[in-house]
Design a protein around this motif. Structure first.
Motif, PDB file in Angstrom:
ATOM      1  N   ARG A 188       1.380  -2.167  -8.838  1.00 13.17           N
ATOM      2  CA  ARG A 188       1.902  -0.886  -9.292  1.00 13.17           C
ATOM      3  C   ARG A 188       0.835   0.173  -9.081  1.00 13.17           C
ATOM      4  O   ARG A 188      -0.255   0.081  -9.654  1.00 13.17           O
ATOM      5  N   LEU A 189       1.174   1.161  -8.283  1.00 15.49           N
ATOM      6  CA  LEU A 189       0.289   2.294  -8.062  1.00 15.49           C
ATOM      7  C   LEU A 189       0.620   3.402  -9.058  1.00 15.49           C
ATOM      8  O   LEU A 189       1.792   3.600  -9.422  1.00 15.49           O
ATOM      9  N   SER A 190      -0.416   4.120  -9.459  1.00 17.83           N
ATOM     10  CA  SER A 190      -0.253   5.271 -10.333  1.00 17.83           C
ATOM     11  C   SER A 190      -0.875   6.495  -9.688  1.00 17.83           C
ATOM     12  O   SER A 190      -1.852   6.380  -8.937  1.00 17.83           O
ATOM     13  N   CYS A 191      -0.332   7.647  -9.994  1.00 18.73           N
ATOM     14  CA  CYS A 191      -0.877   8.909  -9.505  1.00 18.73           C
ATOM     15  C   CYS A 191      -0.853   9.894 -10.672  1.00 18.73           C
ATOM     16  O   CYS A 191       0.229  10.315 -11.097  1.00 18.73           O
ATOM     17  N   ALA A 192      -2.028  10.221 -11.164  1.00 22.18           N
ATOM     18  CA  ALA A 192      -2.150  11.157 -12.266  1.00 22.18           C
ATOM     19  C   ALA A 192      -2.346  12.566 -11.720  1.00 22.18           C
ATOM     20  O   ALA A 192      -3.205  12.793 -10.852  1.00 22.18           O
ATOM     21  N   ALA A 193      -1.549  13.494 -12.221  1.00 21.15           N
ATOM     22  CA  ALA A 193      -1.566  14.863 -11.724  1.00 21.15           C
ATOM     23  C   ALA A 193      -2.053  15.820 -12.802  1.00 21.15           C
ATOM     24  O   ALA A 193      -1.727  15.664 -13.980  1.00 21.15           O
ATOM     25  N   SER A 194      -2.806  16.807 -12.373  1.00 17.96           N
ATOM     26  CA  SER A 194      -3.214  17.883 -13.283  1.00 17.96           C
ATOM     27  C   SER A 194      -2.198  19.008 -13.195  1.00 17.96           C
ATOM     28  O   SER A 194      -1.339  19.016 -12.310  1.00 17.96           O
ATOM     29  N   GLY A 195      -2.287  19.971 -14.103  1.00 15.04           N
ATOM     30  CA  GLY A 195      -1.426  21.133 -14.019  1.00 15.04           C
ATOM     31  C   GLY A 195      -0.205  21.038 -14.904  1.00 15.04           C
ATOM     32  O   GLY A 195       0.225  19.947 -15.283  1.00 15.04           O
ATOM     33  N   SER A 196       0.365  22.179 -15.203  1.00 12.47           N
ATOM     34  CA  SER A 196       1.463  22.250 -16.166  1.00 12.47           C
ATOM     35  C   SER A 196       2.839  22.247 -15.519  1.00 12.47           C
ATOM     36  O   SER A 196       3.842  22.222 -16.217  1.00 12.47           O
ATOM     37  N   ARG A 197       2.880  22.252 -14.189  1.00 10.99           N
ATOM     38  CA  ARG A 197       4.167  22.334 -13.514  1.00 10.99           C
ATOM     39  C   ARG A 197       4.694  20.985 -13.068  1.00 10.99           C
ATOM     40  O   ARG A 197       5.688  20.909 -12.365  1.00 10.99           O
ATOM     41  N   PHE A 198       4.041  19.914 -13.480  1.00 10.20           N
ATOM     42  CA  PHE A 198       4.373  18.594 -12.953  1.00 10.20           C
ATOM     43  C   PHE A 198       5.852  18.278 -13.105  1.00 10.20           C
ATOM     44  O   PHE A 198       6.486  17.767 -12.184  1.00 10.20           O
ATOM     45  N   SER A 199       6.422  18.574 -14.259  1.00  8.65           N
ATOM     46  CA  SER A 199       7.808  18.169 -14.510  1.00  8.65           C
ATOM     47  C   SER A 199       8.808  18.921 -13.644  1.00  8.65           C
ATOM     48  O   SER A 199       9.960  18.501 -13.528  1.00  8.65           O
ATOM     49  N   SER A 200       8.393  19.992 -13.023  1.00  9.45           N
ATOM     50  CA  SER A 200       9.322  20.807 -12.241  1.00  9.45           C
ATOM     51  C   SER A 200       9.186  20.623 -10.740  1.00  9.45           C
ATOM     52  O   SER A 200       9.840  21.337  -9.973  1.00  9.45           O
ATOM     53  N   ILE A 201       8.349  19.692 -10.303  1.00  8.00           N
ATOM     54  CA  ILE A 201       8.104  19.525  -8.868  1.00  8.00           C
ATOM     55  C   ILE A 201       8.466  18.121  -8.404  1.00  8.00           C
ATOM     56  O   ILE A 201       8.445  17.166  -9.183  1.00  8.00           O
ATOM     57  N   PHE A 202       8.788  17.993  -7.120  1.00  5.49           N
ATOM     58  CA  PHE A 202       8.994  16.655  -6.568  1.00  5.49           C
ATOM     59  C   PHE A 202       7.640  16.010  -6.321  1.00  5.49           C
ATOM     60  O   PHE A 202       6.635  16.681  -6.136  1.00  5.49           O
ATOM     61  N   MET A 203       7.640  14.691  -6.303  1.00  9.27           N
ATOM     62  CA  MET A 203       6.456  13.906  -5.982  1.00  9.27           C
ATOM     63  C   MET A 203       6.843  12.841  -4.965  1.00  9.27           C
ATOM     64  O   MET A 203       7.990  12.403  -4.916  1.00  9.27           O
ATOM     65  N   ALA A 204       5.881  12.447  -4.167  1.00 12.67           N
ATOM     66  CA  ALA A 204       6.175  11.476  -3.121  1.00 12.67           C
ATOM     67  C   ALA A 204       4.988  10.562  -2.877  1.00 12.67           C
ATOM     68  O   ALA A 204       3.843  10.888  -3.225  1.00 12.67           O
ATOM     69  N   TRP A 205       5.288   9.422  -2.299  1.00 14.91           N
ATOM     70  CA  TRP A 205       4.269   8.489  -1.822  1.00 14.91           C
ATOM     71  C   TRP A 205       4.375   8.370  -0.304  1.00 14.91           C
ATOM     72  O   TRP A 205       5.479   8.301   0.256  1.00 14.91           O
ATOM     73  N   TYR A 206       3.223   8.351   0.326  1.00 20.85           N
ATOM     74  CA  TYR A 206       3.100   8.113   1.755  1.00 20.85           C
ATOM     75  C   TYR A 206       2.111   6.965   1.951  1.00 20.85           C
ATOM     76  O   TYR A 206       1.391   6.591   1.026  1.00 20.85           O
ATOM     77  N   ARG A 207       2.060   6.442   3.170  1.00 15.82           N
ATOM     78  CA  ARG A 207       1.061   5.432   3.472  1.00 15.82           C
ATOM     79  C   ARG A 207       0.618   5.563   4.926  1.00 15.82           C
ATOM     80  O   ARG A 207       1.351   6.087   5.779  1.00 15.82           O
ATOM     81  N   GLN A 208      -0.595   5.071   5.179  1.00 19.93           N
ATOM     82  CA  GLN A 208      -1.140   5.113   6.532  1.00 19.93           C
ATOM     83  C   GLN A 208      -1.886   3.824   6.809  1.00 19.93           C
ATOM     84  O   GLN A 208      -2.889   3.514   6.152  1.00 19.93           O
ATOM     85  N   ALA A 209      -1.386   3.070   7.768  1.00 22.91           N
ATOM     86  CA  ALA A 209      -2.037   1.843   8.199  1.00 22.91           C
ATOM     87  C   ALA A 209      -3.031   2.163   9.313  1.00 22.91           C
ATOM     88  O   ALA A 209      -2.875   3.179  10.008  1.00 22.91           O
ATOM     89  N   PRO A 210      -4.044   1.326   9.518  1.00 24.78           N
ATOM     90  CA  PRO A 210      -5.031   1.587  10.570  1.00 24.78           C
ATOM     91  C   PRO A 210      -4.365   1.762  11.926  1.00 24.78           C
ATOM     92  O   PRO A 210      -3.532   0.942  12.334  1.00 24.78           O
ATOM     93  N   GLY A 211      -4.717   2.835  12.605  1.00 29.07           N
ATOM     94  CA  GLY A 211      -4.184   3.095  13.929  1.00 29.07           C
ATOM     95  C   GLY A 211      -2.797   3.706  13.949  1.00 29.07           C
ATOM     96  O   GLY A 211      -2.267   3.984  15.033  1.00 29.07           O
ATOM     97  N   ASN A 212      -2.220   3.899  12.779  1.00 26.06           N
ATOM     98  CA  ASN A 212      -0.864   4.459  12.699  1.00 26.06           C
ATOM     99  C   ASN A 212      -0.874   5.850  12.084  1.00 26.06           C
ATOM    100  O   ASN A 212      -1.836   6.246  11.415  1.00 26.06           O
TER     101      ASN A 212
END
Length: 111
Positions: free
Chosen positions: A19-43
């Motif tokens: 399970r990955l977690s991403c902690a965000a600063s700022g007061s607008r968190f609840s009003s914005i979209f969030m996403a996960w990306y990934r990058q493999a070596p050479g890709n």
């Protein structure tokens, strides 16, 4: 501007979970979209999953049914639950807000 800090990466055997977690600063968190990306070596960096401010989710075909994105607005945190991991899931995973990227966390899946 939102600061993003990922955690939870590591080494896991194929078929395992993380399970990955991403902690965000700022007061607008609840009003914005969030996403996960990934990058493999050479890709190129690829999109994994998105969660809207309202909680709607969408997934890349390669992870649908195995990964779950969720958010806890009280903790300003977005999660990525990864099950049935495969060696091809090995990558650096990045959290993203509309304006910012995290520094990434390494996920390695051994066969």
């Amino acid at each position: 501007q939102v600061q993003l800090v990922e955690s939870g990466g590591g080494l896991v055997q194929a078929g395992g979970s993380l399970r990955l977690s991403c902690a965000a600063s700022g007061s607008r968190f609840s009003s914005i979209f969030m996403a996960w990306y990934r990058q493999a070596p050479g890709n190129q960096r690829e999109w994994v999953a998105t969660i809207t401010a309202g909680g709607g989710t969408n997934y890349a075909e390669s992870v649908r049914g195995r990964f779950t994105i969720s958010r806890d607005n009280a903790k300003n945190t977005v999660y990525l639950q990864m099950n049935s991991l495969k060696p091809e899931d090995t990558a650096v995973y990045y959290c993203r807000s509309p304006s910012d990227w995290g520094q990434g966390t390494q996920v390695t899946v051994s066969s």
